[in-house]
Design an enzyme around this catalytic site. Structure first.
Site, PDB file in Angstrom:
ATOM      1  N   HIS A  50      -5.535  -7.550  67.734  1.00 38.37           N
ATOM      2  CA  HIS A  50      -7.001  -7.923  67.113  1.00 38.37           C
ATOM      3  C   HIS A  50      -7.803  -9.068  68.072  1.00 38.37           C
ATOM      4  O   HIS A  50      -6.843  -9.594  68.890  1.00 38.37           O
ATOM      5  CB  HIS A  50      -6.587  -8.514  65.823  1.00 38.37           C
ATOM      6  CG  HIS A  50      -5.913  -7.566  64.734  1.00 38.37           C
ATOM      7  ND1 HIS A  50      -6.658  -6.919  64.037  1.00 38.37           N
ATOM      8  CD2 HIS A  50      -4.672  -7.818  64.435  1.00 38.37           C
ATOM      9  CE1 HIS A  50      -5.856  -6.171  62.986  1.00 38.37           C
ATOM     10  NE2 HIS A  50      -4.629  -7.042  63.486  1.00 38.37           N
TER      11      HIS A  50
ATOM     12  N   ASP B  13     -15.408 -11.167  67.325  1.00 35.93           N
ATOM     13  CA  ASP B  13     -16.526 -11.194  68.273  1.00 35.93           C
ATOM     14  C   ASP B  13     -17.568 -12.002  67.248  1.00 35.93           C
ATOM     15  O   ASP B  13     -17.641 -11.629  65.975  1.00 35.93           O
ATOM     16  CB  ASP B  13     -17.042  -9.457  68.140  1.00 35.93           C
ATOM     17  CG  ASP B  13     -18.454  -9.425  68.176  1.00 35.93           C
ATOM     18  OD1 ASP B  13     -19.317 -10.338  68.732  1.00 35.93           O
ATOM     19  OD2 ASP B  13     -18.852  -8.210  68.231  1.00 35.93           O
TER      20      ASP B  13
ATOM     21  N   HIS C  41     -21.179 -13.062  66.417  1.00 37.94           N
ATOM     22  CA  HIS C  41     -22.461 -12.716  66.766  1.00 37.94           C
ATOM     23  C   HIS C  41     -23.280 -13.868  66.939  1.00 37.94           C
ATOM     24  O   HIS C  41     -24.647 -13.659  67.579  1.00 37.94           O
ATOM     25  CB  HIS C  41     -23.133 -11.951  65.210  1.00 37.94           C
ATOM     26  CG  HIS C  41     -22.609 -10.595  65.344  1.00 37.94           C
ATOM     27  ND1 HIS C  41     -23.361  -9.746  64.459  1.00 37.94           N
ATOM     28  CD2 HIS C  41     -21.542  -9.902  65.827  1.00 37.94           C
ATOM     29  CE1 HIS C  41     -22.676  -8.631  64.246  1.00 37.94           C
ATOM     30  NE2 HIS C  41     -21.769  -8.787  65.240  1.00 37.94           N
TER      31      HIS C  41
ATOM     32  N   HIS D 140     -16.624 -10.557  63.313  1.00 28.72           N
ATOM     33  CA  HIS D 140     -15.728  -9.308  62.952  1.00 28.72           C
ATOM     34  C   HIS D 140     -14.693  -9.175  64.066  1.00 28.72           C
ATOM     35  O   HIS D 140     -15.013  -9.749  65.249  1.00 28.72           O
ATOM     36  CB  HIS D 140     -16.592  -8.125  62.556  1.00 28.72           C
ATOM     37  CG  HIS D 140     -17.513  -7.688  63.675  1.00 28.72           C
ATOM     38  ND1 HIS D 140     -16.847  -6.456  64.578  1.00 28.72           N
ATOM     39  CD2 HIS D 140     -18.712  -7.998  63.871  1.00 28.72           C
ATOM     40  CE1 HIS D 140     -17.799  -6.439  65.366  1.00 28.72           C
ATOM     41  NE2 HIS D 140     -18.876  -7.235  65.061  1.00 28.72           N
ATOM     42  N   CYS D 141     -13.729  -8.410  63.594  1.00 31.00           N
ATOM     43  CA  CYS D 141     -12.722  -7.598  64.736  1.00 31.00           C
ATOM     44  C   CYS D 141     -13.419  -6.489  65.602  1.00 31.00           C
ATOM     45  O   CYS D 141     -13.997  -5.759  64.686  1.00 31.00           O
ATOM     46  CB  CYS D 141     -11.428  -7.470  63.998  1.00 31.00           C
ATOM     47  SG  CYS D 141     -10.258  -7.185  65.090  1.00 31.00           S
TER      48      CYS D 141
ATOM     49  N   HIS E 260     -11.211  -1.397  61.452  1.00 30.43           N
ATOM     50  CA  HIS E 260     -10.872  -2.688  61.091  1.00 30.43           C
ATOM     51  C   HIS E 260     -11.759  -3.281  60.653  1.00 30.43           C
ATOM     52  O   HIS E 260     -11.595  -4.362  59.591  1.00 30.43           O
ATOM     53  CB  HIS E 260     -10.636  -3.693  62.782  1.00 30.43           C
ATOM     54  CG  HIS E 260      -9.396  -3.232  63.435  1.00 30.43           C
ATOM     55  ND1 HIS E 260      -8.689  -4.274  63.968  1.00 30.43           N
ATOM     56  CD2 HIS E 260      -8.802  -2.211  63.653  1.00 30.43           C
ATOM     57  CE1 HIS E 260      -7.519  -3.666  64.608  1.00 30.43           C
ATOM     58  NE2 HIS E 260      -7.534  -2.316  64.430  1.00 30.43           N
TER      59      HIS E 260
ATOM     60  N   MET F 129     -11.949  -6.958  58.247  1.00 28.28           N
ATOM     61  CA  MET F 129     -11.849  -7.945  59.096  1.00 28.28           C
ATOM     62  C   MET F 129     -13.126  -8.383  59.647  1.00 28.28           C
ATOM     63  O   MET F 129     -13.851  -8.052  60.694  1.00 28.28           O
ATOM     64  CB  MET F 129     -11.074  -7.407  60.302  1.00 28.28           C
ATOM     65  CG  MET F 129      -9.739  -7.394  60.231  1.00 28.28           C
ATOM     66  SD  MET F 129      -8.870  -7.250  61.796  1.00 28.28           S
ATOM     67  CE  MET F 129      -8.649  -9.340  62.102  1.00 28.28           C
TER      68      MET F 129
ATOM     69  N   HIS G 177     -29.810  -9.246  45.022  1.00 28.42           N
ATOM     70  CA  HIS G 177     -30.640  -9.746  43.965  1.00 28.42           C
ATOM     71  C   HIS G 177     -29.994 -10.657  42.683  1.00 28.42           C
ATOM     72  O   HIS G 177     -28.958 -10.348  42.196  1.00 28.42           O
ATOM     73  CB  HIS G 177     -31.278  -8.453  43.114  1.00 28.42           C
ATOM     74  CG  HIS G 177     -32.032  -8.652  41.892  1.00 28.42           C
ATOM     75  ND1 HIS G 177     -33.308  -9.023  42.052  1.00 28.42           N
ATOM     76  CD2 HIS G 177     -31.842  -8.614  40.558  1.00 28.42           C
ATOM     77  CE1 HIS G 177     -33.826  -9.135  40.778  1.00 28.42           C
ATOM     78  NE2 HIS G 177     -32.851  -8.820  39.962  1.00 28.42           N
TER      79      HIS G 177
ATOM     80  N   GLU H 158     -37.634 -11.455  44.643  1.00 27.33           N
ATOM     81  CA  GLU H 158     -36.852 -11.044  43.670  1.00 27.33           C
ATOM     82  C   GLU H 158     -35.821 -10.532  44.140  1.00 27.33           C
ATOM     83  O   GLU H 158     -34.571 -10.464  43.811  1.00 27.33           O
ATOM     84  CB  GLU H 158     -37.714 -10.024  42.971  1.00 27.33           C
ATOM     85  CG  GLU H 158     -38.308  -8.931  44.033  1.00 27.33           C
ATOM     86  CD  GLU H 158     -39.293  -7.820  42.927  1.00 27.33           C
ATOM     87  OE1 GLU H 158     -38.974  -7.428  42.096  1.00 27.33           O
ATOM     88  OE2 GLU H 158     -40.374  -7.464  43.664  1.00 27.33           O
ATOM     89  N   THR H 159     -35.879  -9.657  45.517  1.00 26.33           N
ATOM     90  CA  THR H 159     -34.628  -8.900  46.196  1.00 26.33           C
ATOM     91  C   THR H 159     -35.022  -9.517  47.597  1.00 26.33           C
ATOM     92  O   THR H 159     -36.058  -9.122  47.907  1.00 26.33           O
ATOM     93  CB  THR H 159     -34.701  -7.573  45.636  1.00 26.33           C
ATOM     94  OG1 THR H 159     -34.391  -7.327  44.526  1.00 26.33           O
ATOM     95  CG2 THR H 159     -33.540  -6.856  46.472  1.00 26.33           C
TER      96      THR H 159
ATOM     97  N   HIS I 277     -28.824  -4.622  44.786  1.00 23.02           N
ATOM     98  CA  HIS I 277     -29.630  -4.036  43.740  1.00 23.02           C
ATOM     99  C   HIS I 277     -29.729  -2.550  44.351  1.00 23.02           C
ATOM    100  O   HIS I 277     -30.689  -1.755  43.786  1.00 23.02           O
ATOM    101  CB  HIS I 277     -31.156  -4.550  43.786  1.00 23.02           C
ATOM    102  CG  HIS I 277     -31.672  -4.512  42.694  1.00 23.02           C
ATOM    103  ND1 HIS I 277     -32.094  -3.053  42.061  1.00 23.02           N
ATOM    104  CD2 HIS I 277     -31.872  -5.532  41.548  1.00 23.02           C
ATOM    105  CE1 HIS I 277     -32.711  -3.284  40.933  1.00 23.02           C
ATOM    106  NE2 HIS I 277     -32.432  -4.713  40.357  1.00 23.02           N
TER     107      HIS I 277
END
Length: 382
Positions: A125, A128, A130, A165-166, A176, A181, A286, A310-311, A337
């Site tokens: 494993h 990463d 971002h 994430h992995c 993964h 993950m 939402h 709203e969304t 939604h």
């Protein structure tokens, strides 16, 4: 020694064997040993203990004047999880939870993570971020076998919410991620959040909602398959994954994880910040009965927030944030939604808000009562 599980994985056509043997994957390990050292000895160090989502560890909304080195520890755990009644996932997790915990630092801080790969695990494993710069977000500097640990430090150079994430390389990456993950990190501006006019904004509570799409195989009879371990689950899971139709779309690891006794809570008049991540697919949060007062759809706090949504949209592989002040008591449903995914596949949470009802905002003028259909309501008919 080549175990039965390793043989199974090899038979499934995986190019780099991800069990016990050291592999130069993570899109090739980087050698940074020749880089000039950095002296951070003058910076204060603080340790933060990660907590299970939807809760978030203790943190300041406004940072002290000087950047700090913020230390975290995280254990990788492979385990079986019940996603729904009779549906079991051979999960791969950060710190035993799906999603992994939310980390909070401030712009200019240094994140120092020690990552442990439990000796009980089968897989290699890594992580990463971002939010990080270079080396595949740290993925090519953190690849660890079962029984190994590694420490990564990176500077949080830009504010916002970001996925981690992995990403161990090749076909291991999507597997993964959809096995659990993934998590998020929030990098706050040093002086805290600001609204569309640049005025300071504070939140009373923060909740982290990690949305996951799972791909649990079924037998010919339509029953969910159950596996001895994560390695055994790979071939059948891969077949479902490649069909791109998830068996479940859930918040925080399982159907009902944030409803009933596990519902989120708030009080009337409180401002709640919702951090929402999806590491693999697009989604559209939402809040039924509420709104996004201030929404950072792409999660980046250098950009002015959208207002009164709203969304809102969270792109796959990203995290966003939405702030809402609850004005009425009651049960609010926080959903994806795509209502098929919310109702039928599991992507629903509840927020239970305590307070006093305000008839000025909404009032039931007449309770439901029978009427004479022959004489009333004709204008409502086609």
């Amino acid at each position: 020694m080549l175990t039965r599980r390793a043989a199974l994985m090899g038979a499934a056509g995986i190019a780099a064997l991800p069990i016990l043997a050291k592999a130069t994957n993570a899109e090739e390990i980087m050698d940074t040993s020749m880089a000039a050292p950095v002296d951070l000895s003058s910076l204060k160090r603080i340790k933060r203990k990660l907590v299970r989502p939807p809760m978030v560890h203790e943190h300041e909304q406004v940072a002290p004047a000087e950047p700090r080195v913020v230390e975290f520890e995280m254990q990788i755990v492979e385990k079986e999880m019940e996603v729904d009644n009779g549906a079991y996932l051979q999960a791969m997790t950060f710190n035993g939870s799906v999603p992994g915990p939310l980390m909070v630092v401030h712009e200019g801080d240094y994140v120092e993570l020690t990552l442990f790969n439990s000796p009980d695990n089968l897989m290699q494993h890594n992580i990463d971020f971002h939010a990080a710069t270079g080396a595949l977000g740290g993925g090519s500097l953190t690849l660890v076998n079962p029984g190994e640990k590694t420490t990564l430090r990176f500077k949080a150079t830009r504010p916002g919410t970001f996925v981690y994430h992995c990403a161990p390389g090749g076909p291991m990456i999507p597997w993964h991620v959809v096995s659990g993950m993934a998590g998020a990190i929030m990098v706050l501006p040093r002086d805290g959040l600001h609204d569309h006019e640049g005025k300071p904004v504070r939140y009373d509570r923060v909740y982290y909602i990690g949305e996951n799409d799972f791909y649990i195989p079924k037998t010919e009879d339509g029953d969910y398959m159950r596996f001895e371990d994560v390695a055994e689950s790979y071939p059948d899971t891969l077949e479902v994954m490649n069909g791109l139709i998830p068996s479940h779309v859930v918040f925080n690891g399982k159907v009902g994880a944030l409803t009933g006794d596990n519902a989120l809570t708030a009080y009337q008049g409180e401002k709640v910040l919702f951090v929402h991540s999806q590491a693999n697919r697009d989604t559209r949060p939402h809040l039924i009965g509420g709104h996004g007062d201030l929404v950072w759809e792409r999660g980046k706090f250098n950009n002015p927030p959208e207002r009164d949504l709203e969304t809102w949209f969270i792109a796959g592989g990203s995290a966003g944030a939405a702030l809402y002040e609850f004005l009425q008591p009651g049960v609010y449903a926080y959903v994806n939604h795509n209502l098929i995914e919310a109702v039928n596949l599991g992507a629903t949470a509840h927020v239970v808000v305590q307070g006093d009802w305000n008839n000025d905002l909404m009032e039931q003028v007449q309770a439901p009562t029978e009427y004479n259909a022959a004489y009333e309501g004709k204008t409502a008919l086609p």
